[in-house]
Design an enzyme around this catalytic site. Structure first.
Site, short mmCIF file in Angstrom:
data_model
loop_
_atom_site.label_atom_id
_atom_site.label_comp_id
_atom_site.label_asym_id
_atom_site.label_seq_id
_atom_site.Cartn_x
_atom_site.Cartn_y
_atom_site.Cartn_z
N THR A 14 0.82 -1.21 0.00
CA THR A 14 0.00 0.00 0.00
C THR A 14 0.85 1.25 0.00
O THR A 14 0.44 2.29 -0.54
CB THR A 14 -0.95 -0.04 1.23
OG1 THR A 14 -1.87 -1.09 1.02
CG2 THR A 14 -1.70 1.25 1.42
N SER A 59 1.32 -7.50 -0.82
CA SER A 59 2.00 -8.53 -0.02
C SER A 59 1.09 -9.68 0.37
O SER A 59 1.56 -10.71 0.84
CB SER A 59 2.66 -7.92 1.21
OG SER A 59 1.75 -7.74 2.26
N THR A 92 1.58 -4.38 4.30
CA THR A 92 1.42 -4.71 5.72
C THR A 92 0.95 -6.15 5.95
O THR A 92 1.17 -6.70 7.02
CB THR A 92 0.40 -3.76 6.38
OG1 THR A 92 -0.84 -3.86 5.69
CG2 THR A 92 0.88 -2.32 6.39
N ASP A 93 0.29 -6.74 4.93
CA ASP A 93 -0.42 -8.00 5.18
C ASP A 93 0.48 -9.16 5.60
O ASP A 93 0.10 -9.95 6.46
CB ASP A 93 -1.23 -8.40 3.94
CG ASP A 93 -2.44 -7.49 3.73
OD1 ASP A 93 -2.80 -6.75 4.67
OD2 ASP A 93 -3.04 -7.53 2.63
N1 ASP Z 1 -2.74 -5.54 0.82
C1 ASP Z 1 -1.69 -4.58 1.13
C2 ASP Z 1 -0.37 -5.31 1.14
O1 ASP Z 1 -0.11 -6.01 2.08
C3 ASP Z 1 -1.99 -3.94 2.43
C4 ASP Z 1 -0.99 -2.92 2.88
O2 ASP Z 1 0.11 -2.80 2.39
O3 ASP Z 1 -1.36 -2.22 3.85
O4 ASP Z 1 0.40 -5.20 0.20
#
Ligand code: ASP
Length: 308
Positions: A14, A59, A92-93
């Site tokens: 993100t 991710s 973050t995932d």
């Molecule tokens: N779906 C995203 C990822 O993990 C979520 C994020 O980065 O906050 O790439």
């Protein structure tokens, strides 16, 4: 050549996401190159930097080959005497899985700081730029070492960090261990020791050479659990199983029997807990080996054990 270079490795997420200007949902992760992310942060303008785009993914889709490339690029840059530390931009995932993977494989004596964002770069007030600045602060902190995660001004260790919130900017926690420190006004306030850095070259070699990774799944104990999922996975040829037990790693009796049968057939099985805090306390007579970390990190350990 400057003696305090920071290397930034982009993997997507993100933090590199793009969407309708001003919105923080409905965006696409992994759209903006890492050099462009940095050029949007004037606070980092004077820092000697090298950038590489290792991947450009959401991710949630993290793959073993990306982990392999990331470990290889980290190892390459960590070996350069003029490099002080590495910053990795990441979604973050699965950040906590990548953090633990890199910590196990590299156990770096320099800091490898993974950072992220909960809002895309095109949000009204994106959080990525501040997280990047804070990650640089941690990576340049004298004596910092090991794999760290920096988000919302908090410095987490690779072993403890966990995504604990779906939306909040401060989306990570370190459980009852607490964070390693905080980044406050451009400085790290350290609370406890950095992650251990005892490298295992044999493990790094095994990861670099791997062509196919073992198949390791996580199964969860829950109301109504039984033997069927475990039996089906064993019949399908799974190589290892992590079980996220209830409470202190407790298991439904039929599920435990299925896991013991799997172990009897030579499968590696480890028992963790689905609780957010605490770790499984081993008791006399436990039939299944316990693992102190969260199920996704126990899975990383099992993958590495099967690879090595
Ligand atoms: N779906 C995203 C990822 O993990 C979520 C994020 O980065 O906050 O790439």
């Amino acid at each position: 050549m400057s003696a305090d270079r920071i290397v930034v490795l982009g993997t997507g997420g993100t933090i590199a996401g793009r969407g309708q200007p001003g919105t923080d949902l409905g965006y696409v992760a992994g759209q903006i190159g890492v050099e462009d992310l940095l050029s949007g942060v004037p606070e980092l303008a004077g820092v000697p930097v090298a950038c590489e785009q290792v991947a450009q993914i959401d991710s949630k889709d993290m793959r073993f080959d990306v982990w392999q490339s990331l470990a290889a690029r980290c190892a390459h840059w960590l070996a350069q005497p003029d490099v002080t530390g590495i910053v990795v931009t990441h979604g973050t995932d699965t950040l906590e899985e990548t953090a633990w993977f890199l910590q196990r494989v590299l156990a770096p004596a320099k800091p490898v700081v993974i950072t992220c964002a909960m809002r895309p770069a095109t949000a009204l007030v994106p959080d990525g730029p501040q997280n990047l600045v804070d990650a640089f602060t941690a990576a340049r902190h004298p004596g910092a070492r090991g794999v760290l995660a920096v988000c919302a001004g908090v410095v987490h260790g690779a072993a403890e960090v966990r995504k604990v919130h779906t939306y909040r900017l401060d989306a990570f926690g370190s459980g009852d261990a607490g964070p390693i420190g905080y980044v406050e006004a451009g400085r790290v306030r350290q609370l406890r020791e950095w992650p251990r850095s005892v490298a295992d070259p044999a493990l790094s070699d095994a990861v670099a050479r791997a062509r196919e990774w073992p198949w390791v799944e996580i199964v969860t104990n829950h109301a109504g659990a039984g033997a069927r999922t475990v039996d089906a996975l064993v019949a399908a040829g799974v190589h290892g199983l992590v079980v996220a037990g209830t409470g202190n790693g407790s298991l439904n009796a039929a599920m435990e029997q299925a896991l013991l049968r799997a172990m009897g057939q030579g499968l590696r099985v480890v028992r963790s807990t689905r609780c957010l805090d605490g770790e499984v306390i081993v008791q006399a007579g436990d039939a299944l080996p316990a693992h102190p970390l969260a199920p996704v990190k126990a899975r990383v350990d099992l993958l590495l054990e099967l690879l090595a």
